[in-house]
Design a protein around this motif. Structure first.
Motif, PDB file in Angstrom:
ATOM      1  N   PHE A   1       0.934  -1.144  -0.145  1.00  0.00           N
ATOM      2  CA  PHE A   1      -0.028   0.044  -0.118  1.00  0.00           C
ATOM      3  C   PHE A   1       0.439   1.522   0.064  1.00  0.00           C
ATOM      4  O   PHE A   1       1.926   0.908   0.585  1.00  0.00           O
ATOM      5  N   LEU A   2       0.418   2.465  -0.158  1.00  0.00           N
ATOM      6  CA  LEU A   2       0.587   3.956  -0.347  1.00  0.00           C
ATOM      7  C   LEU A   2      -0.246   4.776   0.383  1.00  0.00           C
ATOM      8  O   LEU A   2      -0.904   5.168   0.083  1.00  0.00           O
TER       9      LEU A   2
ATOM     10  N   VAL B   1      -6.363   4.161  -6.214  1.00  0.00           N
ATOM     11  CA  VAL B   1      -6.567   4.723  -4.660  1.00  0.00           C
ATOM     12  C   VAL B   1      -7.884   4.324  -4.769  1.00  0.00           C
ATOM     13  O   VAL B   1      -8.853   3.878  -4.843  1.00  0.00           O
ATOM     14  N   ILE B   2      -7.869   3.488  -3.583  1.00  0.00           N
ATOM     15  CA  ILE B   2      -8.940   3.084  -2.339  1.00  0.00           C
ATOM     16  C   ILE B   2     -10.098   3.308  -1.398  1.00  0.00           C
ATOM     17  O   ILE B   2     -11.175   3.194  -0.707  1.00  0.00           O
TER      18      ILE B   2
ATOM     19  N   GLN C   1      -7.618  25.766   1.628  1.00  0.00           N
ATOM     20  CA  GLN C   1      -9.179  26.094   1.467  1.00  0.00           C
ATOM     21  C   GLN C   1      -9.311  23.875   1.263  1.00  0.00           C
ATOM     22  O   GLN C   1     -10.431  23.513   2.046  1.00  0.00           O
ATOM     23  N   PHE C   2      -8.570  23.339   0.944  1.00  0.00           N
ATOM     24  CA  PHE C   2      -8.469  22.245   1.110  1.00  0.00           C
ATOM     25  C   PHE C   2      -7.524  20.658   0.752  1.00  0.00           C
ATOM     26  O   PHE C   2      -6.185  21.634   1.135  1.00  0.00           O
ATOM     27  N   GLU C   3      -7.644  19.871   1.668  1.00  0.00           N
ATOM     28  CA  GLU C   3      -6.591  19.331   1.968  1.00  0.00           C
ATOM     29  C   GLU C   3      -7.005  18.084   1.552  1.00  0.00           C
ATOM     30  O   GLU C   3      -8.280  17.182   1.768  1.00  0.00           O
ATOM     31  N   ILE C   4      -6.324  17.441   0.534  1.00  0.00           N
ATOM     32  CA  ILE C   4      -6.602  15.770   0.661  1.00  0.00           C
ATOM     33  C   ILE C   4      -5.571  14.482   0.650  1.00  0.00           C
ATOM     34  O   ILE C   4      -4.685  15.186   0.970  1.00  0.00           O
ATOM     35  N   LYS C   5      -5.499  13.094   1.726  1.00  0.00           N
ATOM     36  CA  LYS C   5      -5.446  12.808   1.916  1.00  0.00           C
ATOM     37  C   LYS C   5      -5.821  10.751   1.083  1.00  0.00           C
ATOM     38  O   LYS C   5      -7.069  10.614   1.456  1.00  0.00           O
ATOM     39  N   VAL C   6      -4.763   9.945   1.135  1.00  0.00           N
ATOM     40  CA  VAL C   6      -5.237   8.883  -0.083  1.00  0.00           C
ATOM     41  C   VAL C   6      -4.313   7.420   0.316  1.00  0.00           C
ATOM     42  O   VAL C   6      -2.998   7.817   1.044  1.00  0.00           O
ATOM     43  N   ILE C   7      -4.990   6.784   0.482  1.00  0.00           N
ATOM     44  CA  ILE C   7      -4.213   4.764   0.964  1.00  0.00           C
ATOM     45  C   ILE C   7      -4.578   4.649  -1.025  1.00  0.00           C
ATOM     46  O   ILE C   7      -5.661   4.826  -1.364  1.00  0.00           O
ATOM     47  N   ALA C   8      -3.163   4.593  -1.355  1.00  0.00           N
ATOM     48  CA  ALA C   8      -3.286   3.694  -2.461  1.00  0.00           C
ATOM     49  C   ALA C   8      -3.372   1.886  -2.227  1.00  0.00           C
ATOM     50  O   ALA C   8      -1.895   2.107  -1.735  1.00  0.00           O
ATOM     51  N   LYS C   9      -3.210   0.793  -3.127  1.00  0.00           N
ATOM     52  CA  LYS C   9      -3.381  -0.313  -3.453  1.00  0.00           C
ATOM     53  C   LYS C   9      -2.343  -0.429  -4.554  1.00  0.00           C
ATOM     54  O   LYS C   9      -1.776   0.295  -5.342  1.00  0.00           O
ATOM     55  N   LEU C  10      -0.443  -0.079  -4.020  1.00  0.00           N
ATOM     56  CA  LEU C  10       0.476  -0.248  -4.966  1.00  0.00           C
ATOM     57  C   LEU C  10      -0.184  -1.733  -6.366  1.00  0.00           C
ATOM     58  O   LEU C  10      -0.416  -2.373  -5.983  1.00  0.00           O
TER      59      LEU C  10
END
Length: 138
Positions: free
Chosen positions: A30-31, A74-75, A119-128
């Motif tokens: 995962f990332l 991205v999951i 004003q905006f932030e994005i955080k993710v978890i991805a399967k490599l």
């Protein structure tokens, strides 16, 4: 102590070193990507909201690409918005430009009072991709 397999996008190492965090960590296929904002090269906020959201996605995509992934990998997504009741519609009209086709990742939206001038932030978890499940999902 576990050794962290850090992913750095090209050209932004000084920004991460100055702020003392890793942009992303690879672990067990995962990332895990730190929250990305619409920062200019010097780390300051992009002043226009629409441009800030696009830049946050571009910063995110640069990290994903550095790990050999894309937004399609991205999951799970978490977004943070300052004053979401007034900016949600503006933000959400931009999301499809980057989000891709269904099925979409899971999503958690959080309204916050402060994001260090953003004003905006994005955080993710991805399967490599190299660790992708070989099963076919129908």
């Amino acid at each position: 102590m576990t050794t962290r397999d850090v992913v750095f996008p090209e050209g932004r190492q000084a920004l991460y070193e100055r702020n003392r965090y890793s942009p992303a960590i690879k672990s067990n296929g995962f990332l895990f990507v730190s929250g990305q904002v619409g920062s200019l090269e010097d780390g300051s906020p992009e002043p226009n909201l629409e441009a800030q959201v696009r830049r946050a996605f571009e910063n995110l995509n640069a990290i994903l690409a550095s790990a050999g992934a894309t937004f399609n990998d991205v999951i799970d997504v978490t977004v943070f918005m300052v004053n979401p009741e007034s900016i949600f519609e503006t933000v959400w009209k931009i999301v499809p430009e980057y989000w891709g086709e269904a099925p979409h990742p899971t999503l958690t939206g959080v309204g916050v009072t402060w994001l260090y001038g953003f004003q905006f932030e994005i955080k993710v978890i991805a399967k490599l991709p190299d660790a992708a499940d070989s099963r076919v999902v129908v």
